[in-house]
Motif scaffolding. Structure first.
Motif, short mmCIF file in Angstrom:
data_model
loop_
_atom_site.label_atom_id
_atom_site.label_comp_id
_atom_site.label_asym_id
_atom_site.label_seq_id
_atom_site.Cartn_x
_atom_site.Cartn_y
_atom_site.Cartn_z
N ALA A 150 41.70 39.66 43.14
CA ALA A 150 40.18 39.86 43.54
C ALA A 150 40.09 39.66 45.05
O ALA A 150 41.07 38.95 45.78
N VAL A 151 39.29 40.19 45.76
CA VAL A 151 38.91 39.98 47.01
C VAL A 151 37.74 39.44 47.27
O VAL A 151 36.45 39.32 46.99
N ILE A 152 37.80 38.16 48.52
CA ILE A 152 36.60 37.62 48.86
C ILE A 152 36.14 38.29 50.14
O ILE A 152 37.01 38.48 51.14
N THR A 160 31.12 37.43 49.09
CA THR A 160 30.80 38.14 47.99
C THR A 160 32.38 38.24 47.21
O THR A 160 33.35 38.04 48.05
N LEU A 161 32.53 38.40 46.15
CA LEU A 161 33.72 38.27 45.25
C LEU A 161 33.80 39.60 44.39
O LEU A 161 32.78 40.09 43.82
N MET A 162 34.89 40.63 44.43
CA MET A 162 35.01 41.38 43.39
C MET A 162 36.39 41.47 42.92
O MET A 162 37.52 41.12 43.54
N ALA A 163 36.70 42.20 41.78
CA ALA A 163 38.16 42.56 41.12
C ALA A 163 38.57 43.48 41.78
O ALA A 163 38.00 44.51 42.40
N VAL A 164 40.04 43.46 41.97
CA VAL A 164 40.89 44.57 42.44
C VAL A 164 41.91 44.88 41.30
O VAL A 164 42.92 44.07 41.19
N ASP A 183 32.39 45.65 40.95
CA ASP A 183 31.28 45.30 41.69
C ASP A 183 31.07 44.14 42.45
O ASP A 183 31.61 42.98 41.80
N GLU A 184 30.69 43.95 43.49
CA GLU A 184 30.58 42.71 44.35
C GLU A 184 29.94 41.80 43.54
O GLU A 184 28.38 42.03 43.38
N ARG A 185 29.99 40.52 43.68
CA ARG A 185 29.26 39.33 43.27
C ARG A 185 28.90 38.20 44.27
O ARG A 185 30.16 37.88 44.75
N LYS A 186 27.92 37.85 44.67
CA LYS A 186 27.86 36.88 45.66
C LYS A 186 28.16 35.47 45.11
O LYS A 186 28.37 35.15 44.02
N LEU A 187 28.78 34.99 46.06
CA LEU A 187 29.42 33.59 45.83
C LEU A 187 28.45 32.49 46.34
O LEU A 187 27.85 32.62 47.41
#
Length: 207
Positions: A150-152, A160-164, A183-187
């Motif tokens: 996952a990428v921050i 934000t965080l999303m899976a790769v 999809d990006e998720r706000k942290l």
């Protein structure tokens, strides 16, 4: 067995198992690892596994970096980051790998503006539990090589965080118990990230 995790702009491209004694890296297709990159020489560098793992620059035009230093020939150890052109290759010794490799990569991208908050990652389990690592780059890739990632991403107003996805594997990484998507998720401060059995806590504070 050892392997290389090859990335471009902080995103994983592929893994290369180091199962032969000498591995050549360069732009030419005849290399064991061919990098489609104009800043890479035709035969740029080589990795030799015996008597100990080493990386050698093959008199390339733009040089080879190991952990941000240009080198001619140096030994390799678990977690070392090789930079060849625009690509990064992370050397993974699976026998030496531990929880510390949960944070496997972080690579700079073009800054989007001054960030008004600071972020860090706290390791919650494993041998490094309790350790806090600051997020200092615009992209930080979390995961276990070849398993999940996952990428921050750092933005001026937060993270934000999303899976790769890697290969064809199903995404199992979670944020606060919910499976991640592309999809990006706000942290938010205190969020819990779970990736490949590793538990991480995101911490945030105003600058």
């Amino acid at each position: 067995m050892a392997k290389l995790i090859i990335t471009l702009n902080g995103l994983p491209l592929k893994e290369f198992p180091l199962d032969i004694q000498r591995i050549t890296i360069g732009r030419n297709s005849s290399n064991d690892i061919a990098l489609d990159d104009e800043t890479v020489s035709g035969e740029h560098a080589a990795i030799q596994l015996n008597p100990e793992p080493t990386i050698t620059d093959l008199k390339s035009t733009n040089g080879t970096e190991l952990n941000n230093f240009k080198i001619r020939k140096e030994p390799l150890k678990h977690g070392d980051i090789i930079k060849i052109g625009n690509h990064q290759l992370t050397y993974i010794d699976e026998q030496a790998q531990d929880f510390a490799s949960t944070i496997i990569l972080d690579s700079p991208v073009v800054a989007e503006g001054e960030c008004l908050v600071q972020g860090s990652i706290k390791l919650l389990n494993g041998t490094k539990a309790g350790e806090v690592r600051p997020i200092e780059k615009d992209r930080t890739t979390l995961g276990r090589p070849g398993v999940q990632a996952a990428v921050i991403m750092r933005h001026p107003d937060g993270f934000t965080l999303m899976a790769v996805p890697i290969g064809q594997g199903e995404i199992t990484s979670q944020l606060n118990g919910t499976t991640l998507t592309r999809d990006e998720r706000k942290l938010y401060d205190g969020d819990i990230i779970e990736i490949a059995g590793a538990q991480l806590q995101f911490l945030q504070q105003a600058v």
